[in-house]
Design a protein around this motif. Structure first.
Motif, PDB file in Angstrom:
ATOM      1  N   ASP A  62      20.914  47.907   6.466  1.00 52.52           N
ATOM      2  CA  ASP A  62      22.359  47.743   6.246  1.00 52.52           C
ATOM      3  C   ASP A  62      22.670  47.060   4.915  1.00 52.52           C
ATOM      4  O   ASP A  62      23.766  47.200   4.392  1.00 52.52           O
ATOM      5  N   ILE A  63      21.733  46.295   4.417  1.00 50.76           N
ATOM      6  CA  ILE A  63      21.858  45.662   3.105  1.00 50.76           C
ATOM      7  C   ILE A  63      20.528  45.809   2.382  1.00 50.76           C
ATOM      8  O   ILE A  63      19.465  45.832   3.009  1.00 50.76           O
ATOM      9  N   ALA A 104      26.651  42.602  17.665  1.00 51.47           N
ATOM     10  CA  ALA A 104      27.178  41.388  17.040  1.00 51.47           C
ATOM     11  C   ALA A 104      27.635  41.625  15.603  1.00 51.47           C
ATOM     12  O   ALA A 104      28.126  40.702  14.950  1.00 51.47           O
ATOM     13  N   GLY A 105      27.455  42.855  15.089  1.00 57.86           N
ATOM     14  CA  GLY A 105      27.891  43.182  13.735  1.00 57.86           C
ATOM     15  C   GLY A 105      27.033  42.555  12.652  1.00 57.86           C
ATOM     16  O   GLY A 105      27.498  42.362  11.526  1.00 57.86           O
ATOM     17  N   ALA A 123      34.540  49.562  -4.448  1.00 59.86           N
ATOM     18  CA  ALA A 123      34.832  50.974  -4.178  1.00 59.86           C
ATOM     19  C   ALA A 123      34.414  51.382  -2.778  1.00 59.86           C
ATOM     20  O   ALA A 123      34.935  52.346  -2.220  1.00 59.86           O
ATOM     21  N   ARG A 124      33.455  50.662  -2.203  1.00 60.07           N
ATOM     22  CA  ARG A 124      33.002  50.980  -0.845  1.00 60.07           C
ATOM     23  C   ARG A 124      32.775  49.689  -0.089  1.00 60.07           C
ATOM     24  O   ARG A 124      32.594  48.615  -0.691  1.00 60.07           O
ATOM     25  N   CYS A 125      32.767  49.766   1.222  1.00 61.93           N
ATOM     26  CA  CYS A 125      32.551  48.563   2.011  1.00 61.93           C
ATOM     27  C   CYS A 125      31.920  48.895   3.357  1.00 61.93           C
ATOM     28  O   CYS A 125      32.042  50.014   3.863  1.00 61.93           O
ATOM     29  N   ARG A 126      31.263  47.888   3.917  1.00 63.86           N
ATOM     30  CA  ARG A 126      30.619  48.047   5.225  1.00 63.86           C
ATOM     31  C   ARG A 126      31.672  47.962   6.317  1.00 63.86           C
ATOM     32  O   ARG A 126      32.513  47.071   6.315  1.00 63.86           O
ATOM     33  N   VAL A 127      31.594  48.881   7.273  1.00 61.07           N
ATOM     34  CA  VAL A 127      32.563  48.922   8.366  1.00 61.07           C
ATOM     35  C   VAL A 127      31.834  49.181   9.678  1.00 61.07           C
ATOM     36  O   VAL A 127      30.712  49.696   9.709  1.00 61.07           O
ATOM     37  N   GLU A 174      30.392  44.192  -1.115  1.00 69.79           N
ATOM     38  CA  GLU A 174      30.380  45.496  -0.454  1.00 69.79           C
ATOM     39  C   GLU A 174      29.964  45.356   1.011  1.00 69.79           C
ATOM     40  O   GLU A 174      30.479  46.055   1.885  1.00 69.79           O
ATOM     41  N   ALA A 175      29.027  44.453   1.275  1.00 67.44           N
ATOM     42  CA  ALA A 175      28.488  44.290   2.619  1.00 67.44           C
ATOM     43  C   ALA A 175      29.382  43.471   3.539  1.00 67.44           C
ATOM     44  O   ALA A 175      29.051  43.263   4.708  1.00 67.44           O
ATOM     45  N   GLY A 176      30.519  43.003   3.031  1.00 74.07           N
ATOM     46  CA  GLY A 176      31.402  42.193   3.860  1.00 74.07           C
ATOM     47  C   GLY A 176      30.869  40.793   4.106  1.00 74.07           C
ATOM     48  O   GLY A 176      31.206  40.155   5.111  1.00 74.07           O
TER      49      GLY A 176
END
Length: 374
Positions: free
Chosen positions: A242-243, A234-235, A287-291, A251-253
């Motif tokens: 994850d956080i 389910a993401g 600069a970074r992100c959750r994917v 960053e975590a979307g």
């Protein structure tokens, strides 16, 4: 596991033959007779019963009623609570001065007060934070109730005969229902991507209610193993994995959980810990992100796997935070953080597994479409 705490359903788990494990200081069921794969698939097809009594339930009261409690709580979260309708629930998070996430939580407008549900591992710290940060409020930990999640497309069939009227609720609606098992605090929400409910029940009635739900032909008990694969499909993020307090919501979307009223130009802009960092990131990016990540082949890329921008000699661009086999998608799946320059869906990256770099593709999440009751 003698030093682990029990929930009101621990005896039932053992009677049902659960394999038990330690989680967040509690003895919890990992899986039952169906096994992780079977429990996962059963939840997607019918209904799974989860014990989530290890989580914290907290009531926030203010002399001015819900509005006072909501206004006070907005000092600790970047969420619009004054804009939350009565009997509605909203996802949010506590933040620190660096913009990191201290915990994620669910917040409910109970008409004259606020109900907060927090993660088990952070429960003590969260309650201490609220007591210190909300001196104008009464912060009451609920210690005499259990929490049960009933998830899946047939959850409504099992619960409606017990809590009449729950069938008309929509996603993130909440209500208080009378029943043969005492007063039930019910929200139409969950952690699987499926339709379903979370049910707060008086502690003494938790096992009778659980047994009554399990008598329904659609319902099977589900443990932590399938809970993890369901939430990953389910993401959905797992706090501490994850956080965490070094990860910002942007960053975590999770920017969608910060309403317009709390952003730049909003009527209640900022005013929460880390606002300067978070509001800047909302405007200028990160600069970074959750994917989402889809490894090639059948082997999952687990938490800690390093991600590189090239098969040989490429620079490190990120890492995996969660990874498992997805029973519904019949393939491995992972999520993690990568440099924003490498975060576009379809980008091929490489994960280092046992000293070899294996292809992995950046993918949209959720991996399995949500089935909430809209």
């Amino acid at each position: 596991m003698s030093d682990l705490r029990e929930t009101p359903l621990t005896g039932l788990h053992k009677a049902l033959g659960a394999k038990m494990t330690g989680f967040a200081g509690y003895e919890m069921p990992l899986q039952y007779g169906l096994g992780v794969m079977g429990e996962h698939q059963h939840t997607r097809a019918a209904a799974g019963l989860f014990d989530v009594s290890h989580m914290g339930q907290v009531l926030i009261r203010h002399e001015a009623g819900y509005g006072g409690a909501a206004q006070a709580m907005e000092r600790l979260v970047p969420v619009s609570l004054l804009g939350l309708g009565e009997k509605r629930q909203r996802y949010g998070f506590f933040t620190n001065e660096a913009g990191g996430i201290r915990d994620d939580l669910m917040l409910t407008n109970r008409g004259d007060h606020l109900l907060v549900v927090v993660n088990a591992a952070c429960k003590a710290d969260d309650i201490a934070l609220m007591r210190e940060g909300l001196p104008d409020c009464e912060v009451v930990e609920v210690t005499d109730r259990a929490l049960i999640a009933l998830q899946g497309p047939k959850a409504v069939d099992a619960l409606a005969p017990i809590a009449a009227g729950c069938e008309i609720m929509k996603f993130l609606d909440t209500g208080i229902f009378t029943s043969d098992y005492g007063e039930l605090w019910i929200s139409r929400s969950g952690y699987t991507g499926e339709d379903g409910y979370e049910i707060s029940v008086p502690e003494a009635q938790a096992e009778p209610l659980a047994r009554a739900l399990l008598l329904h032909e659609a319902v099977e008990p589900v443990g932590l193993g399938a809970r993890d694969s369901l939430r990953l499909e389910a993401g959905l993020c797992l706090y501490g994995q994850d956080i965490d307090d070094g990860t910002t919501p942007v960053e975590a979307g999770l920017s969608w959980a910060i309403q317009k009223a709390r952003r730049r130009g909003g009527e209640r802009e900022g005013g929460f810990p880390g606002a300067e960092v978070i509001l800047d990131q909302l405007e200028n990016g990160v600069a970074r992100c959750r994917v989402g990540l889809r490894p090639e082949g059948r082997a999952p890329m687990r938490a800690g796997t390093q991600i590189f921008g090239g098969e040989t000699g490429g620079e490190a661009v990120g890492h995996v935070t969660s990874g498992a086999y997805g029973p519904s998608i019949e393939a491995p799946m992972s999520m993690g953080y990568v440099a924003a320059s490498h975060a576009s869906a379809g980008t091929t990256l490489y994960g280092e597994v046992r000293g070899k770099r294996q292809p992995v593709r950046v993918a949209e999440m959720p991996f399995t479409p949500a089935n909430f009751k809209r």
